[in-house]
Motif scaffolding. Structure first.
Motif, PDB file in Angstrom:
ATOM      1  N   UNK A   1      21.798  32.345  44.994  1.00 49.28           N
ATOM      2  CA  UNK A   1      20.417  32.625  44.677  1.00 49.28           C
ATOM      3  C   UNK A   1      20.283  33.880  43.817  1.00 49.28           C
ATOM      4  N   UNK A   2      21.059  34.909  44.146  1.00 43.76           N
ATOM      5  CA  UNK A   2      21.011  36.154  43.387  1.00 43.76           C
ATOM      6  C   UNK A   2      21.462  35.923  41.944  1.00 43.76           C
ATOM      7  N   UNK A   3      22.440  35.044  41.779  1.00 39.60           N
ATOM      8  CA  UNK A   3      22.947  34.741  40.437  1.00 39.60           C
ATOM      9  C   UNK A   3      21.849  34.089  39.587  1.00 39.60           C
ATOM     10  N   UNK A   4      21.080  33.176  40.159  1.00 42.08           N
ATOM     11  CA  UNK A   4      19.997  32.511  39.438  1.00 42.08           C
ATOM     12  C   UNK A   4      18.915  33.513  39.039  1.00 42.08           C
ATOM     13  N   UNK A   5      18.578  34.415  39.952  1.00 39.41           N
ATOM     14  CA  UNK A   5      17.550  35.429  39.658  1.00 39.41           C
ATOM     15  C   UNK A   5      18.028  36.347  38.547  1.00 39.41           C
ATOM     16  N   UNK A   6      19.295  36.741  38.600  1.00 36.31           N
ATOM     17  CA  UNK A   6      19.853  37.603  37.562  1.00 36.31           C
ATOM     18  C   UNK A   6      19.822  36.919  36.198  1.00 36.31           C
ATOM     19  N   UNK A   7      20.170  35.652  36.148  1.00 38.64           N
ATOM     20  CA  UNK A   7      20.143  34.897  34.894  1.00 38.64           C
ATOM     21  C   UNK A   7      18.711  34.798  34.363  1.00 38.64           C
ATOM     22  N   UNK A   8      17.761  34.526  35.233  1.00 38.00           N
ATOM     23  CA  UNK A   8      16.354  34.438  34.821  1.00 38.00           C
ATOM     24  C   UNK A   8      15.870  35.781  34.285  1.00 38.00           C
ATOM     25  N   UNK A   9      16.225  36.871  34.947  1.00 35.34           N
ATOM     26  CA  UNK A   9      15.835  38.199  34.480  1.00 35.34           C
ATOM     27  C   UNK A   9      16.450  38.528  33.128  1.00 35.34           C
TER      28      UNK A   9
END
Length: 107
Positions: A1-9
């Motif tokens: 989940x953290x990886x997806x948020x980082x990519x979106x940011x």
């Protein structure tokens, strides 16, 4: 989940960061590639589309309202950035992987 948020940011940061209009004769402004422009810009994407008829491997050069682009198939073109129209074109002798460089009125 953290990886997806980082990519979106990261994607959002790239999309909303200001793109500055600069008169750079070389990639990144100079031979040492130190070009950076802090001021905000009125740069707008997709004002026009231009078909180079072949992939572009190198970077483009900008001088004034002219954009100089060399395509892989050996075409060097000068494009008016305000209208997206071709000003002139030169067929080079070979396939081109390099970036054009400008110095005043010389390409």
């Amino acid at each position: 989940m953290k990886k997806k948020i980082l990519i979106i940011l990261l994607i959002l940061a790239l999309c909303i960061s200001p793109v500055a209009s600069a008169e750079w004769d070389f990639f990144q402004g100079d031979i040492h590639h130190t070009g950076y422009h802090k001021d905000s810009s009125d740069f707008v994407t997709n004002l026009w589309i231009f078909n180079m008829e072949s992939p572009i491997i190198g970077s483009l050069a900008i001088n004034g309202s002219n954009m100089y682009v060399a395509s892989e198939n050996g075409l060097l073109k000068c494009i008016d950035m305000s209208e997206g129209s071709e000003k002139w074109s030169v067929e080079l002798d070979n396939k081109t992987l390099a970036s054009p460089v400008t110095d005043n009125e010389t390409v």
